[in-house]
Design a protein around this motif. Sequence first.
Motif, PDB file in Angstrom:
ATOM      1  N   LEU A   1       4.783  -9.182  -0.635  1.00  0.00           N
ATOM      2  CA  LEU A   1       3.553  -8.791  -1.323  1.00  0.00           C
ATOM      3  C   LEU A   1       3.891  -7.859  -2.469  1.00  0.00           C
ATOM      4  O   LEU A   1       4.436  -6.775  -2.255  1.00  0.00           O
ATOM      5  CB  LEU A   1       2.631  -8.049  -0.359  1.00  0.00           C
ATOM      6  CG  LEU A   1       1.502  -8.785   0.366  1.00  0.00           C
ATOM      7  CD1 LEU A   1       0.428  -9.243  -0.595  1.00  0.00           C
ATOM      8  CD2 LEU A   1       2.030  -9.927   1.183  1.00  0.00           C
ATOM      9  N   GLU A   2       3.567  -8.304  -3.688  1.00  0.00           N
ATOM     10  CA  GLU A   2       3.728  -7.443  -4.871  1.00  0.00           C
ATOM     11  C   GLU A   2       2.365  -6.897  -5.257  1.00  0.00           C
ATOM     12  O   GLU A   2       1.345  -7.525  -4.994  1.00  0.00           O
ATOM     13  CB  GLU A   2       4.302  -8.275  -6.034  1.00  0.00           C
ATOM     14  CG  GLU A   2       4.402  -7.488  -7.343  1.00  0.00           C
ATOM     15  CD  GLU A   2       5.040  -8.295  -8.482  1.00  0.00           C
ATOM     16  OE1 GLU A   2       5.865  -9.175  -8.198  1.00  0.00           O
ATOM     17  OE2 GLU A   2       4.696  -8.022  -9.643  1.00  0.00           O
ATOM     18  N   ARG A   3       2.346  -5.743  -5.901  1.00  0.00           N
ATOM     19  CA  ARG A   3       1.076  -5.184  -6.362  1.00  0.00           C
ATOM     20  C   ARG A   3       1.269  -4.523  -7.721  1.00  0.00           C
ATOM     21  O   ARG A   3       2.399  -4.286  -8.154  1.00  0.00           O
ATOM     22  CB  ARG A   3       0.560  -4.156  -5.371  1.00  0.00           C
ATOM     23  CG  ARG A   3       1.484  -2.959  -5.272  1.00  0.00           C
ATOM     24  CD  ARG A   3       0.776  -1.792  -4.680  1.00  0.00           C
ATOM     25  NE  ARG A   3       1.715  -0.781  -4.222  1.00  0.00           N
ATOM     26  CZ  ARG A   3       1.380   0.479  -4.020  1.00  0.00           C
ATOM     27  NH1 ARG A   3       0.153   0.874  -4.244  1.00  0.00           N
ATOM     28  NH2 ARG A   3       2.279   1.348  -3.610  1.00  0.00           N
ATOM     29  N   TYR A   4       0.133  -4.229  -8.337  1.00  0.00           N
ATOM     30  CA  TYR A   4       0.111  -3.452  -9.583  1.00  0.00           C
ATOM     31  C   TYR A   4      -0.228  -2.024  -9.143  1.00  0.00           C
ATOM     32  O   TYR A   4      -1.396  -1.702  -8.917  1.00  0.00           O
ATOM     33  CB  TYR A   4      -0.949  -4.050 -10.504  1.00  0.00           C
ATOM     34  CG  TYR A   4      -1.205  -3.360 -11.822  1.00  0.00           C
ATOM     35  CD1 TYR A   4      -0.511  -2.225 -12.228  1.00  0.00           C
ATOM     36  CD2 TYR A   4      -2.169  -3.871 -12.677  1.00  0.00           C
ATOM     37  CE1 TYR A   4      -0.772  -1.618 -13.443  1.00  0.00           C
ATOM     38  CE2 TYR A   4      -2.442  -3.272 -13.900  1.00  0.00           C
ATOM     39  CZ  TYR A   4      -1.749  -2.144 -14.271  1.00  0.00           C
ATOM     40  OH  TYR A   4      -2.023  -1.540 -15.472  1.00  0.00           O
TER      41      TYR A   4
ATOM     42  N   LYS B   1      -9.781 -10.519  -2.102  1.00  0.00           N
ATOM     43  CA  LYS B   1      -8.870 -11.647  -2.307  1.00  0.00           C
ATOM     44  C   LYS B   1      -8.840 -12.140  -3.747  1.00  0.00           C
ATOM     45  O   LYS B   1      -7.882 -12.803  -4.155  1.00  0.00           O
ATOM     46  CB  LYS B   1      -9.258 -12.811  -1.384  1.00  0.00           C
ATOM     47  CG  LYS B   1      -8.811 -12.592   0.059  1.00  0.00           C
ATOM     48  CD  LYS B   1      -8.892 -13.863   0.881  1.00  0.00           C
ATOM     49  CE  LYS B   1      -7.707 -14.760   0.691  1.00  0.00           C
ATOM     50  NZ  LYS B   1      -6.569 -14.408   1.549  1.00  0.00           N
TER      51      LYS B   1
ATOM     52  N   ARG C   1     -10.069 -10.022  -6.563  1.00  0.00           N
ATOM     53  CA  ARG C   1     -10.188  -8.961  -7.568  1.00  0.00           C
ATOM     54  C   ARG C   1      -9.084  -7.903  -7.479  1.00  0.00           C
ATOM     55  O   ARG C   1      -8.892  -7.149  -8.437  1.00  0.00           O
ATOM     56  CB  ARG C   1     -11.537  -8.240  -7.440  1.00  0.00           C
ATOM     57  CG  ARG C   1     -12.762  -9.145  -7.444  1.00  0.00           C
ATOM     58  CD  ARG C   1     -13.082  -9.669  -8.842  1.00  0.00           C
ATOM     59  NE  ARG C   1     -14.301 -10.473  -8.829  1.00  0.00           N
ATOM     60  CZ  ARG C   1     -14.302 -11.803  -8.748  1.00  0.00           C
ATOM     61  NH1 ARG C   1     -13.171 -12.472  -8.670  1.00  0.00           N
ATOM     62  NH2 ARG C   1     -15.440 -12.473  -8.760  1.00  0.00           N
ATOM     63  N   ALA C   2      -8.433  -7.789  -6.332  1.00  0.00           N
ATOM     64  CA  ALA C   2      -7.439  -6.717  -6.180  1.00  0.00           C
ATOM     65  C   ALA C   2      -6.055  -7.259  -6.562  1.00  0.00           C
ATOM     66  O   ALA C   2      -5.674  -8.361  -6.159  1.00  0.00           O
ATOM     67  CB  ALA C   2      -7.444  -6.196  -4.750  1.00  0.00           C
ATOM     68  N   PRO C   3      -5.302  -6.494  -7.360  1.00  0.00           N
ATOM     69  CA  PRO C   3      -4.044  -7.014  -7.918  1.00  0.00           C
ATOM     70  C   PRO C   3      -2.866  -7.014  -6.925  1.00  0.00           C
ATOM     71  O   PRO C   3      -1.986  -6.152  -6.964  1.00  0.00           O
ATOM     72  CB  PRO C   3      -3.776  -6.080  -9.101  1.00  0.00           C
ATOM     73  CG  PRO C   3      -4.433  -4.796  -8.709  1.00  0.00           C
ATOM     74  CD  PRO C   3      -5.614  -5.155  -7.865  1.00  0.00           C
ATOM     75  N   PHE C   4      -2.912  -8.009  -6.020  1.00  0.00           N
ATOM     76  CA  PHE C   4      -1.798  -8.285  -5.109  1.00  0.00           C
ATOM     77  C   PHE C   4      -1.376  -9.737  -5.328  1.00  0.00           C
ATOM     78  O   PHE C   4      -2.224 -10.594  -5.600  1.00  0.00           O
ATOM     79  CB  PHE C   4      -2.238  -8.160  -3.643  1.00  0.00           C
ATOM     80  CG  PHE C   4      -2.630  -6.778  -3.211  1.00  0.00           C
ATOM     81  CD1 PHE C   4      -1.680  -5.859  -2.799  1.00  0.00           C
ATOM     82  CD2 PHE C   4      -3.965  -6.418  -3.182  1.00  0.00           C
ATOM     83  CE1 PHE C   4      -2.052  -4.593  -2.378  1.00  0.00           C
ATOM     84  CE2 PHE C   4      -4.343  -5.148  -2.756  1.00  0.00           C
ATOM     85  CZ  PHE C   4      -3.386  -4.238  -2.358  1.00  0.00           C
ATOM     86  N   TRP C   5      -0.083 -10.002  -5.157  1.00  0.00           N
ATOM     87  CA  TRP C   5       0.425 -11.374  -5.269  1.00  0.00           C
ATOM     88  C   TRP C   5       1.413 -11.632  -4.140  1.00  0.00           C
ATOM     89  O   TRP C   5       2.254 -10.785  -3.835  1.00  0.00           O
ATOM     90  CB  TRP C   5       1.123 -11.592  -6.609  1.00  0.00           C
ATOM     91  CG  TRP C   5       0.223 -11.364  -7.771  1.00  0.00           C
ATOM     92  CD1 TRP C   5      -0.596 -12.284  -8.368  1.00  0.00           C
ATOM     93  CD2 TRP C   5       0.023 -10.133  -8.484  1.00  0.00           C
ATOM     94  NE1 TRP C   5      -1.289 -11.685  -9.398  1.00  0.00           N
ATOM     95  CE2 TRP C   5      -0.933 -10.376  -9.489  1.00  0.00           C
ATOM     96  CE3 TRP C   5       0.549  -8.842  -8.359  1.00  0.00           C
ATOM     97  CZ2 TRP C   5      -1.359  -9.391 -10.364  1.00  0.00           C
ATOM     98  CZ3 TRP C   5       0.116  -7.857  -9.223  1.00  0.00           C
ATOM     99  CH2 TRP C   5      -0.822  -8.129 -10.220  1.00  0.00           C
ATOM    100  N   LYS C   6       1.328 -12.849  -3.585  1.00  0.00           N
ATOM    101  CA  LYS C   6       2.212 -13.222  -2.474  1.00  0.00           C
ATOM    102  C   LYS C   6       3.295 -14.181  -2.953  1.00  0.00           C
ATOM    103  O   LYS C   6       3.005 -15.161  -3.639  1.00  0.00           O
ATOM    104  CB  LYS C   6       1.425 -13.952  -1.384  1.00  0.00           C
ATOM    105  CG  LYS C   6       0.411 -13.124  -0.629  1.00  0.00           C
ATOM    106  CD  LYS C   6      -0.097 -13.938   0.548  1.00  0.00           C
ATOM    107  CE  LYS C   6      -1.194 -13.193   1.281  1.00  0.00           C
ATOM    108  NZ  LYS C   6      -2.517 -13.745   0.997  1.00  0.00           N
TER     109      LYS C   6
END
Lengths: 82, 156
Positions: free
Chosen positions: B52-55, B119, B121-126
């Motif tokens: 999980l990456e995030r801003y 899911k 709107r929040a800046p997470f990427w899998k």
Amino acid sequence: MINVLFFAQLRERLGCEKLLIDNFSGNTAEHLLQFIKLQNPQWDSIISENKILVAVNNSMAKFSTELNDGDVVAFFPPVTGG
Amino acid sequence: MNAIVRVQREDFDLNQEYQLLKAVNGQCGAVVIFSGLVRDLLPPQQLLDLTLERYPSMTEKSLNALVVQAHERWELLQITIVHRVGKLLPSEQIVLVGVSSAHRTNAFEAAQFLMDQLKTRAPFWKKESLRLAPQQPVYSQWVAAKDSDEQLAQRW
């Protein structure tokens, strides 16, 4: 000066995490992305072919959002958390 | 407005979060907790792990904005959002959304609203690391966003 950030697969495909833009004369996030493409023609297809979202100063924004000097503008793919 | 928002590498404990949600005051009549897990792929494919990456500077801000919207829309006592980042294995917990309120309808609706919004709107990427079959080489790919998630978010 505008700080530009890239995240996730966009960052990986461009091979770039951040850019400092100090000669940008446009108004909007859309203008900024076009400006970045012109300066980096090798990125054109990656930017053009992928759906990209934009955030300005840590809030989701639109491509029509007007930018100001000192803004932090992030471009990234649709999010997949949760 | 009562809210707990955390983004962390460590796992979380459902019972601990539940105790915090129901401890707000004597008015609490309902607690709804959603927990999202790392799901394995359908055989013969095999998921090895998920990253999980995030801003970082935007993540908490966007989750707090969702908390404010939920509190404006429903009568709630407490909201808890915990989202993990880093490398996770199949069946591990990824996310918790908990809502407490006097009545169950508000808690159910607000929890669903928060997950649908989070899911999309929040800046997470899998990014998943997987094998197509048991003896095949391992490769990585970013998880694609689903149109169905966007439709769920837009119903609110």
